[in-house]
Design an enzyme around this catalytic site. Structure first.
Site, short mmCIF file in Angstrom:
data_model
loop_
_atom_site.label_atom_id
_atom_site.label_comp_id
_atom_site.label_asym_id
_atom_site.label_seq_id
_atom_site.Cartn_x
_atom_site.Cartn_y
_atom_site.Cartn_z
N CYS A 1 0.47 -1.25 20.86
CA CYS A 1 -0.34 -0.48 21.69
C CYS A 1 0.90 0.60 22.22
O CYS A 1 0.44 1.86 22.61
CB CYS A 1 -1.21 -0.62 22.63
N CYS B 1 -3.51 -1.51 27.21
CA CYS B 1 -2.72 -2.65 26.61
C CYS B 1 -1.38 -2.23 26.60
O CYS B 1 -1.07 -0.97 26.41
CB CYS B 1 -3.16 -3.25 25.56
N ASP C 1 -6.99 -23.67 23.11
CA ASP C 1 -6.43 -23.14 21.85
C ASP C 1 -7.43 -22.61 20.56
O ASP C 1 -8.48 -22.79 20.59
CB ASP C 1 -5.45 -24.07 21.11
N HIS D 1 -0.76 -7.55 18.91
CA HIS D 1 -1.54 -6.98 19.77
C HIS D 1 -2.59 -8.13 20.25
O HIS D 1 -3.01 -8.39 21.28
CB HIS D 1 -2.47 -5.89 19.14
#
Length: 370
Positions: free
Chosen positions: A309, A304, A266, A335
Site C-alpha cells: 500500500c 494500511c 490460523d 498486503h
C-alpha cells in the site's frame, strides 16, 4: 514446561483477553493470527518479511512434511527452524485434518489412518504415535495431538464414536511424547453437539495438556452455529493455558473468536485469496482483478501501512495479476498477511485499553455486517 501462558488483561464485558505466550523460540503476544507455511514456507514470503510484519509464530503442516521431504530429512537439517531459517515460534498441526479430507483415499481404524499419498498414490499410514514422533522430529515449539476432524454435517452416533476415539488417541500421543522443549496440545472435537464438546473438553483437561485447540469448526457450518459452539466450549478450557481455534482467518470470525476468549488462530485464507486477486480491507474484500480497478491509482487501502500500500496502486497490481507476473502474487500476499497481523494487534490494544466492545462494534459496522 515448554510454554507458559501469561494472562495480562481481560475485557470486563466479554471473554476477550490479551496475553503473552512464552516459547523456546521467543515470546509473542495474543490474540494472534498465525500465517500458514504448509510446506515449511509461507507462500510467496521470506522469513525476514514475516518477521518485519510482526509474525511471532507460523504454522507448518505435518502431513505434507511427512510425505515430502520427510521428517527425518528435516531432523537431519537441524529441525524445522533451521531448515526454513525461522528463529521464532513454530506450531505444527497433527496432519489429521489433511488425512480425513482425503475422503475415499483413506480408511480409519482404532490404530490410525491408512491412506494414499496425494503426491504419488503410495500407501501411507499415520497413527497417534507416528504423528507425534514425526512432530518430535520436526521440532516445532507447539504440536498437535492426532485427531479426527468430525465433518459437517455428521449424525450424533458418528460424532460420538469419532470424538471418543480422538480422546483415546490424545492419550496415546501424550504417552509417546518425550520432548521437554515442545508443548503437545489436545484438540477438542465433538461436532456440533454441545454435550460431546463438553465431554471432549473435560477428558482432555483431565490429561493436563499445556494448551488446547478447538477443532472441527469452520468446516462448512453456518457462522452463528460456530459462535454458539465457541460460547459453549471455551469456558470449559483452563484460563491459564492458551486456546487455539483451528482453521479460522476471516476478520469477522477472528473478532468473534477473540470476543469469546480464543488466543490463537490460523488459516490459509489470506494467502489463498491473495493469489486469486482478493484483498482484505476494513470495508470488506476488494477483488483487484475486476475491470473497475484498471485505472485506479489509489493504494489498496489508504489506512494500511504495508509495503504494497505504501508503494503500489490498484491499477498496477491488477496489471501484474492479469499478466501473470509473480510479483503481483507477492504484493497481494504481503498486503493480506500484514492486514490480518495488524488487525490482531489493534484488537489486542483495544482489549488493553478497555475499548474492545467499541472496536468490535465499529469494525462490524465498517465491514458491512451490522
Amino acid at each position: 514446561m515448554a510454554i507458559t501462558y501469561e494472562l495480562i488483561k481481560q475485557c470486563p464485558q466479554t471473554g476477550a483477553r490479551a496475553g503473552r505466550l512464552h516459547t523456546p523460540h521467543g515470546i509473542f503476544d495474543t490474540p494472534i493470527f498465525m500465517p500458514v507455511g504448509t510446506q515449511a514456507t509461507v507462500k510467496a514470503m521470506s522469513p525476514e518479511e514475516l518477521s518485519t510484519m510482526g509474525a511471532g509464530v507460523i504454522l507448518s503442516n505435518t502431513y505434507h512434511l511427512f510425505l515430502r521431504p520427510g521428517h527425518k530429512l528435516v531432523e537431519a537439517a537441524g529441525g524445522l527452524h533451521r531448515f526454513m531459517n525461522w528463529d521464532r515460534a513454530i506450531l505444527t498441526d497433527s496432519g489429521g485434518f489433511q488425512v480425513f479430507s482425503l475422503g475415499p483415499l483413506r480408511k480409519i481404524t482404532e490404530e490410525g489412518v491408512a491412506f494414499r499419498s496425494h503426491i504419488d498414490g503410495s500407501k501411507q499410514f499415520l497413527s497417534p504415535e507416528i504423528a507425534t514422533r514425526v512432530q518430535m522430529s520436526l521440532g516445532a515449539d507447539m504440536i498437535m495431538a492426532f485427531d479426527e476432524c468430525v465433518p459437517y454435517p455428521a449424525d450424533y452416533e458418528y460424532a460420538r464414536a469419532s470424538t471418543e476415539r480422538t480422546t483415546r488417541w490424545a492419550a496415546r500421543c501424550r504417552e509417546v511424547h518425550t520432548r521437554s522443549d515442545q508443548a503437545l496440545f489436545g484438540i477438542v472435537q465433538g461436532g456440533m453437539y454441545k454435550d460431546l464438546r463438553s465431554q471432549s473438553a473435560r477428558d482432555l483437561v483431565a490429561m493436563d495438556f499445556p494448551g488446547y485447540s478447538i477443532g472441527g469448526l469452520s468446516v462448512g457450518e453456518p457462522k452463528p452455529l460456530m459462535y454458539e459452539i465457541l460460547d459453549h466450549v471455551v469456558p470449559e478450557l483452563p484460563a491459564n493455558k492458551p486456546r487455539y481455534l483451528m482453521g479460522v482467518g476471516t476478520p469477522d470470525c477472528l473478532v468473534e473468536g477473540v470476543m469469546r476468549g480464543v488466543d490463537m488462530f490460523d488459516c490459509v485464507f489470506p494467502t489463498r485469496v491473495a493469489r486469486n486477486g482478493t484483498l482484505m480491507t476494513r470495508q470488506g474484500k476488494l477483488v483487484v482483478k475486476n475491470a473497475e480497478y484498471a485505472e485506479d491509482f489509489r493504494p489498496v487501502d489508504h489506512e494500511c501501512s504495508c509495503y504494497t500500500c505504501r508503494n503500489f496502486s490498484r491499477a498496477y497490481i491488477r496489471h501484474l495479476l492479469k499478466a501473470q507476473e509473480i510479483f503481483g502474487l507477492r504484493l497481494t500476499t504481503i498486503h493480506n498477511l500484514h492486514f490480518l497481523l495488524d488487525f490482531m494487534r489493534k484488537m489486542r490494544e483495544a482489549i488493553l485499553n478497555d475499548e474492545f466492545v467499541n472496536f468490535r462494534r465499529d469494525f462490524l459496522a465498517q465491514y458491512g455486517l451490522h
